[in-house]
Design an enzyme around this catalytic site. Sequence first.
Site, short mmCIF file in Angstrom:
data_model
loop_
_atom_site.label_atom_id
_atom_site.label_comp_id
_atom_site.label_asym_id
_atom_site.label_seq_id
_atom_site.Cartn_x
_atom_site.Cartn_y
_atom_site.Cartn_z
N ASP A 198 0.84 -1.21 0.00
CA ASP A 198 0.00 0.00 0.00
C ASP A 198 0.86 1.25 0.00
O ASP A 198 0.68 2.16 -0.81
CB ASP A 198 -0.98 -0.01 1.20
CG ASP A 198 -0.28 -0.27 2.53
OD1 ASP A 198 0.94 -0.56 2.56
OD2 ASP A 198 -0.96 -0.21 3.57
N ASP A 222 7.26 3.74 3.33
CA ASP A 222 7.67 4.91 4.11
C ASP A 222 9.19 4.95 4.15
O ASP A 222 9.83 5.65 3.37
CB ASP A 222 7.04 4.82 5.50
CG ASP A 222 7.31 6.04 6.34
OD1 ASP A 222 8.02 6.94 5.87
OD2 ASP A 222 6.82 6.10 7.48
P1 5GP Z 1 8.23 1.15 6.07
O1 5GP Z 1 8.95 -0.10 6.44
O2 5GP Z 1 8.26 1.41 4.58
O3 5GP Z 1 8.73 2.33 6.85
O4 5GP Z 1 6.74 0.96 6.58
C1 5GP Z 1 5.64 0.95 5.74
C2 5GP Z 1 4.38 0.66 6.53
O5 5GP Z 1 4.14 1.72 7.47
C3 5GP Z 1 3.15 0.62 5.61
O6 5GP Z 1 2.89 -0.68 5.14
C4 5GP Z 1 2.05 1.14 6.54
O7 5GP Z 1 1.51 0.09 7.29
C5 5GP Z 1 2.76 2.09 7.49
N1 5GP Z 1 2.65 3.50 7.04
C6 5GP Z 1 3.67 4.30 6.69
N2 5GP Z 1 3.25 5.53 6.35
C7 5GP Z 1 1.90 5.51 6.48
C8 5GP Z 1 0.87 6.51 6.25
O8 5GP Z 1 1.10 7.66 5.85
N3 5GP Z 1 -0.41 6.12 6.50
C9 5GP Z 1 -0.73 4.88 6.93
N4 5GP Z 1 -2.02 4.62 7.13
N5 5GP Z 1 0.22 3.91 7.17
C10 5GP Z 1 1.52 4.23 6.93
#
Ligand code: 5GP
Length: 179
Positions: free
Chosen positions: A100, A103
């Site tokens: 989805d 980040d």
């Molecule tokens: P990463 O390992 O890329 O930092 O983490 C990604 C995960 O963090 C995504 O799958 C999601 O669950 C959560 N996440 C990061 N940013 C957002 C955001 O802006 N909104 C939401 N709802 N979830 C986010």
Amino acid sequence: MIVKDLSFSIFIPESMIQERVWQLGQQINQDYVDRSPLFLPILNGSFIFAADLLRTVNLECRVSFVKHASYQGTASTGQLKTLIGLNESIFNQDIIIVEDIMDTGLTLSKVVEELRSLGTRSVEIITLVRKAPARMHAVQPKYIGFDIENEFVLGYGLDYDGLGRNLKDIYKQVPGETA
Ligand code: 5GP
């Protein structure tokens, strides 16, 4: 719009999401012609994106919804440590991870590394949204719906404390405003 204690305003409307998802589906159809990819949507957030994307894909393909394993202790040989729920064989498969939002990209980099080490033919990522920090990361998605800055977004599968996944549009938090 208020969700729990935060204010959100509309950011990416449904029509724009649908158009972009269709475009991404067409790219996948072209890139994987004569292949039979295995899609791995990551639960919970990507369930709506995956459902829309897969209906634009006209390839012979398989889908297996997976979750990040929160416990990454010792697993017996051949078992995936980073994902749970994968029932399909991944050996010699073209894998497309459906996410989805990325980040930092840290979570997915471990998944990709592991899948690549287990005899897959190829491993690519499609993410609906990529946030600014993920652009700096070594693991890059092949397909990106929308590049955004470092803001908190909600809707179209993305939640705030479990709420808002059912919204058709994507919203962003109005900074500084609380309910
Ligand atoms: P990463 O390992 O890329 O930092 O983490 C990604 C995960 O963090 C995504 O799958 C999601 O669950 C959560 N996440 C990061 N940013 C957002 C955001 O802006 N909104 C939401 N709802 N979830 C986010």
